[in-house]
Design an enzyme around this catalytic site. Structure first.
Site, PDB file in Angstrom:
ATOM      1  N   ALA A   1       0.848  -1.199   0.000  1.00  0.00           N
ATOM      2  CA  ALA A   1       0.000   0.000   0.000  1.00  0.00           C
ATOM      3  C   ALA A   1       0.876   1.239   0.000  1.00  0.00           C
ATOM      4  O   ALA A   1       1.949   1.229   0.594  1.00  0.00           O
ATOM      5  CB  ALA A   1      -0.883   0.042   1.253  1.00  0.00           C
TER       6      ALA A   1
ATOM      7  N   SER B   1       1.649   4.311   1.848  1.00  0.00           N
ATOM      8  CA  SER B   1       1.282   4.445   3.272  1.00  0.00           C
ATOM      9  C   SER B   1       1.337   5.864   3.829  1.00  0.00           C
ATOM     10  O   SER B   1       0.958   6.076   4.978  1.00  0.00           O
ATOM     11  CB  SER B   1       2.176   3.533   4.122  1.00  0.00           C
ATOM     12  OG  SER B   1       3.525   3.872   3.921  1.00  0.00           O
TER      13      SER B   1
ATOM     14  N   SER C   1      -5.861  -0.319   8.895  1.00  0.00           N
ATOM     15  CA  SER C   1      -5.235   0.839   9.553  1.00  0.00           C
ATOM     16  C   SER C   1      -6.215   1.556  10.463  1.00  0.00           C
ATOM     17  O   SER C   1      -7.418   1.613  10.183  1.00  0.00           O
ATOM     18  CB  SER C   1      -4.768   1.811   8.462  1.00  0.00           C
ATOM     19  OG  SER C   1      -4.560   3.096   8.989  1.00  0.00           O
TER      20      SER C   1
ATOM     21  N   GLU D   1      -6.625   4.459  10.417  1.00  0.00           N
ATOM     22  CA  GLU D   1      -7.206   5.545   9.621  1.00  0.00           C
ATOM     23  C   GLU D   1      -8.634   5.225   9.182  1.00  0.00           C
ATOM     24  O   GLU D   1      -9.360   6.113   8.760  1.00  0.00           O
ATOM     25  CB  GLU D   1      -6.332   5.846   8.404  1.00  0.00           C
ATOM     26  CG  GLU D   1      -5.027   6.569   8.748  1.00  0.00           C
ATOM     27  CD  GLU D   1      -5.238   7.976   9.287  1.00  0.00           C
ATOM     28  OE1 GLU D   1      -6.105   8.697   8.744  1.00  0.00           O
ATOM     29  OE2 GLU D   1      -4.561   8.355  10.262  1.00  0.00           O
TER      30      GLU D   1
ATOM     31  N   TYR E   1      -6.942   7.701   1.845  1.00  0.00           N
ATOM     32  CA  TYR E   1      -6.201   6.519   2.309  1.00  0.00           C
ATOM     33  C   TYR E   1      -7.092   5.681   3.231  1.00  0.00           C
ATOM     34  O   TYR E   1      -7.226   4.462   3.061  1.00  0.00           O
ATOM     35  CB  TYR E   1      -4.938   6.976   3.044  1.00  0.00           C
ATOM     36  CG  TYR E   1      -4.191   5.868   3.748  1.00  0.00           C
ATOM     37  CD1 TYR E   1      -3.239   5.107   3.080  1.00  0.00           C
ATOM     38  CD2 TYR E   1      -4.444   5.569   5.094  1.00  0.00           C
ATOM     39  CE1 TYR E   1      -2.563   4.077   3.721  1.00  0.00           C
ATOM     40  CE2 TYR E   1      -3.770   4.559   5.748  1.00  0.00           C
ATOM     41  CZ  TYR E   1      -2.837   3.809   5.059  1.00  0.00           C
ATOM     42  OH  TYR E   1      -2.168   2.790   5.699  1.00  0.00           O
TER      43      TYR E   1
ATOM     44  N   ARG F   1      11.461   3.096   9.182  1.00  0.00           N
ATOM     45  CA  ARG F   1      10.434   4.040   8.738  1.00  0.00           C
ATOM     46  C   ARG F   1      11.090   5.112   7.863  1.00  0.00           C
ATOM     47  O   ARG F   1      12.111   5.696   8.254  1.00  0.00           O
ATOM     48  CB  ARG F   1       9.895   4.743   9.961  1.00  0.00           C
ATOM     49  CG  ARG F   1       8.494   4.740  10.334  1.00  0.00           C
ATOM     50  CD  ARG F   1       7.438   4.512   9.416  1.00  0.00           C
ATOM     51  NE  ARG F   1       6.175   4.714  10.125  1.00  0.00           N
ATOM     52  CZ  ARG F   1       5.003   4.557   9.570  1.00  0.00           C
ATOM     53  NH1 ARG F   1       4.912   4.197   8.313  1.00  0.00           N
ATOM     54  NH2 ARG F   1       3.906   4.743  10.261  1.00  0.00           N
TER      55      ARG F   1
ATOM     56  N   ARG G   1      10.460   9.262  12.452  1.00  0.00           N
ATOM     57  CA  ARG G   1      11.811   9.294  11.864  1.00  0.00           C
ATOM     58  C   ARG G   1      12.221  10.728  11.524  1.00  0.00           C
ATOM     59  O   ARG G   1      13.388  11.095  11.611  1.00  0.00           O
ATOM     60  CB  ARG G   1      11.874   8.457  10.597  1.00  0.00           C
ATOM     61  CG  ARG G   1      12.250   7.013  10.747  1.00  0.00           C
ATOM     62  CD  ARG G   1      13.649   6.706  11.256  1.00  0.00           C
ATOM     63  NE  ARG G   1      14.798   7.396  10.701  1.00  0.00           N
ATOM     64  CZ  ARG G   1      15.285   7.274   9.479  1.00  0.00           C
ATOM     65  NH1 ARG G   1      14.720   6.502   8.608  1.00  0.00           N
ATOM     66  NH2 ARG G   1      16.361   7.938   9.118  1.00  0.00           N
TER      67      ARG G   1
ATOM     68  N   GLY H   1       4.739  20.056  12.006  1.00  0.00           N
ATOM     69  CA  GLY H   1       3.336  20.452  11.889  1.00  0.00           C
ATOM     70  C   GLY H   1       2.715  20.633  13.271  1.00  0.00           C
ATOM     71  O   GLY H   1       3.270  21.327  14.123  1.00  0.00           O
TER      72      GLY H   1
ATOM     73  N   GLU I   1      -7.816  17.226  12.411  1.00  0.00           N
ATOM     74  CA  GLU I   1      -7.127  16.186  13.200  1.00  0.00           C
ATOM     75  C   GLU I   1      -7.402  16.333  14.696  1.00  0.00           C
ATOM     76  O   GLU I   1      -6.540  16.095  15.509  1.00  0.00           O
ATOM     77  CB  GLU I   1      -5.622  16.255  12.947  1.00  0.00           C
ATOM     78  CG  GLU I   1      -5.135  15.212  11.994  1.00  0.00           C
ATOM     79  CD  GLU I   1      -3.691  14.836  12.198  1.00  0.00           C
ATOM     80  OE1 GLU I   1      -3.313  13.736  11.784  1.00  0.00           O
ATOM     81  OE2 GLU I   1      -2.934  15.632  12.783  1.00  0.00           O
TER      82      GLU I   1
HETATM   83  O1  G4F Z   1       3.884   9.862  10.971  1.00  0.00           O
HETATM   84  P1  G4F Z   1       2.630  10.303  10.301  1.00  0.00           P
HETATM   85  O2  G4F Z   1       2.787  10.922   8.968  1.00  0.00           O
HETATM   86  O3  G4F Z   1       1.686   9.032  10.270  1.00  0.00           O
HETATM   87  P2  G4F Z   1       0.093   8.885  10.081  1.00  0.00           P
HETATM   88  O4  G4F Z   1      -0.449   9.901   9.149  1.00  0.00           O
HETATM   89  O5  G4F Z   1      -0.540   8.788  11.422  1.00  0.00           O
HETATM   90  O6  G4F Z   1      -0.036   7.490   9.318  1.00  0.00           O
HETATM   91  C1  G4F Z   1       0.719   6.329   9.665  1.00  0.00           C
HETATM   92  O7  G4F Z   1       0.018   5.527  10.593  1.00  0.00           O
HETATM   93  C2  G4F Z   1      -1.256   5.025  10.122  1.00  0.00           C
HETATM   94  C3  G4F Z   1      -1.853   4.175  11.223  1.00  0.00           C
HETATM   95  O8  G4F Z   1      -1.115   3.012  11.406  1.00  0.00           O
HETATM   96  C4  G4F Z   1      -1.068   4.224   8.846  1.00  0.00           C
HETATM   97  F1  G4F Z   1      -2.250   3.803   8.388  1.00  0.00           F
HETATM   98  C5  G4F Z   1      -0.377   5.078   7.801  1.00  0.00           C
HETATM   99  O9  G4F Z   1      -0.113   4.303   6.632  1.00  0.00           O
HETATM  100  C6  G4F Z   1       0.940   5.564   8.363  1.00  0.00           C
HETATM  101  O10 G4F Z   1       1.763   4.456   8.614  1.00  0.00           O
HETATM  102  O11 G4F Z   1       1.864  11.364  11.224  1.00  0.00           O
HETATM  103  C7  G4F Z   1       1.611  11.107  12.580  1.00  0.00           C
HETATM  104  C8  G4F Z   1       1.057  12.349  13.261  1.00  0.00           C
HETATM  105  C9  G4F Z   1      -0.115  12.981  12.517  1.00  0.00           C
HETATM  106  O12 G4F Z   1      -1.071  13.369  13.469  1.00  0.00           O
HETATM  107  C10 G4F Z   1       0.483  14.220  11.865  1.00  0.00           C
HETATM  108  O13 G4F Z   1      -0.430  15.283  11.663  1.00  0.00           O
HETATM  109  O14 G4F Z   1       2.070  13.366  13.293  1.00  0.00           O
HETATM  110  C11 G4F Z   1       1.497  14.599  12.926  1.00  0.00           C
HETATM  111  N1  G4F Z   1       2.552  15.494  12.445  1.00  0.00           N
HETATM  112  C12 G4F Z   1       2.862  16.695  13.000  1.00  0.00           C
HETATM  113  N2  G4F Z   1       3.854  17.274  12.318  1.00  0.00           N
HETATM  114  C13 G4F Z   1       3.359  15.291  11.385  1.00  0.00           C
HETATM  115  C14 G4F Z   1       4.190  16.404  11.314  1.00  0.00           C
HETATM  116  N3  G4F Z   1       3.467  14.244  10.528  1.00  0.00           N
HETATM  117  C15 G4F Z   1       4.421  14.316   9.566  1.00  0.00           C
HETATM  118  N4  G4F Z   1       4.556  13.285   8.704  1.00  0.00           N
HETATM  119  N5  G4F Z   1       5.250  15.423   9.457  1.00  0.00           N
HETATM  120  C16 G4F Z   1       5.171  16.496  10.304  1.00  0.00           C
HETATM  121  O15 G4F Z   1       5.927  17.464  10.179  1.00  0.00           O
END
Ligand code: G4F
Length: 330
Positions: free
Chosen positions: A81, A83, A124, A126, A148, A183, A190, A210, A280
């Protein structure tokens, strides 16, 4: 007799940890990899020589039927997928086809061939989306908030329909966030561990982030793949929520990572509003009681240990010149 496990998405984080687990248990592990992505097999590192790779277009029903028929797998793990959630807004239809299409074609192949193969569908948290209650169980209503999540939900229901109508031993693991040094750095764990390590080593001077108040249930990928395997060893095919049951904020994550390198994160981290995701406000956190009771599954790695492992790994890889301070392999 040797068991054969067929894995889609074998070159990803979960594919690595699941392959390792299954090889240790004596399985023959076969990865279905699209012909155009065979180069990514090197991401399996030391496992690359221990697994078999079968080049198959996941978009081709005929090729999938042929692969499943010739391999006669004991178990299929459908992990393939795209992801990264924000990317699904750029290509909702492509996301749907890759996630739902592959699951549907594999389930159909298993059914048509009349095999007793056990089927795992990678779902997930999600799919819960805008939840009305926390924590979530497999009975919590699904209200996905992005393409997603919607695609994962479609794949989940397709699996349920095949189980109900055709009696397949098929189940979904509804996994919450699970992380490891494998990751990619676009994910927040990461992204943060790499920045903390690079700043400590003087290779960077700051990091943009973020929403610091966003909350997630973060566990270790190695623990979560163990749950996948246990689900397929159970007497009955059922769906399970897999997570730690503990919520942390992104702020907790940043603070823990910078603590690992004895730095005050507030001097180096700045919020970039373009990275803040809309909608969110909901709390995605697992209630893993059913997995603990039925599967005797229990996460082994704490949040603090997980973050320490990520930061330590990034420090080592940066010092060895194996990755760049922004994450690309070098
Ligand atoms: O690490 P993330 O990008 O993961 P997210 O979106 O939760 O999705 C991951 O987990 C899901 C559940 O297992 C999977 F389905 C999916 O495929 C993936 O593996 O973000 C995690 C959290 C979010 O709330 C996001 O808004 O971190 C927050 N965040 C805050 N600042 C950020 C950032 N995320 C990212 N990527 N980058 C930022 O700067």
């Amino acid at each position: 007799m040797t068991k054969t496990a067929l894995i889609t998405g074998i070159t990803g984080q979960d594919g690595y940890y699941l392959s390792k687990l299954l090889l240790d248990k004596g399985y023959r592990v076969v990865g279905l990899v699209p012909p155009g992505r065979l180069g990514s097999v090197s991401k399996l590192d030391e496992l690359a020589d221990q697994v078999d790779i079968c080049p198959v277009a996941l978009t081709s029903a005929d090729e999938l039927i042929e692969a499943v028929y010739s391999l006669q797998p004991t178990e299929i793990y459908n992990l393939a997928a795209p992801s990264f959630v924000p990317a699904s807004w750029e290509d909702p239809l492509g996301t749907l086809d890759l996630i739902t299409g592959t699951a549907t074609r594999l389930l159909k192949a298993t059914r048509q061939l009349g095999l007793s193969t056990r089927f795992y569908q990678a779902s997930s948290s999600e799919i819960f989306g805008e939840v009305l209650s926390s924590p979530q169980t497999a009975q919590t209503p699904f209200r996905p908030k992005n393409p997603y999540g919607a695609a994962k939900l479609h794949a989940h229901w397709t699996m349920v329909h095949h189980r109900d109508r055709y009696g397949l031993f098929a189940c979904s693991g509804i996994l919450f966030n699970h992380e490891s040094p494998r990751r990619p750095p676009r994910f927040v764990t990461r992204k943060i561990s790499l920045a903390a390590a690079a700043i400590k080593l003087g290779m960077r001077d700051r990091m943009s982030i973020g929403n610091l108040d966003a909350k997630r249930d973060w566990g270790f990928a190695g623990d979560h793949v163990e749950a996948m395997w246990r689900m397929l060893q159970a007497d009955k095919a059922e769906d399970y929520v897999i997570g730690t049951g503990v919520l942390h904020t992104v702020r907790d994550l940043v603070s823990a990572a910078f603590d690992c390198v004895d730095l005050d994160w507030q001097k180096y981290v700045e919020v970039d509003s373009t990275l803040v995701r809309a909608d969110e406000h909901f709390q995605l956190v697992a209630d893993p009681t059913k997995a603990k009771e039925n599967l005797k599954w229990q996460p082994q790695v704490s949040f603090e240990k997980l973050i320490d492992t990520l930061v330590t790994s990034d420090l080592r890889r940066l010092e060895a010149g194996k990755i760049s301070p922004t994450g690309a392999a070098s």
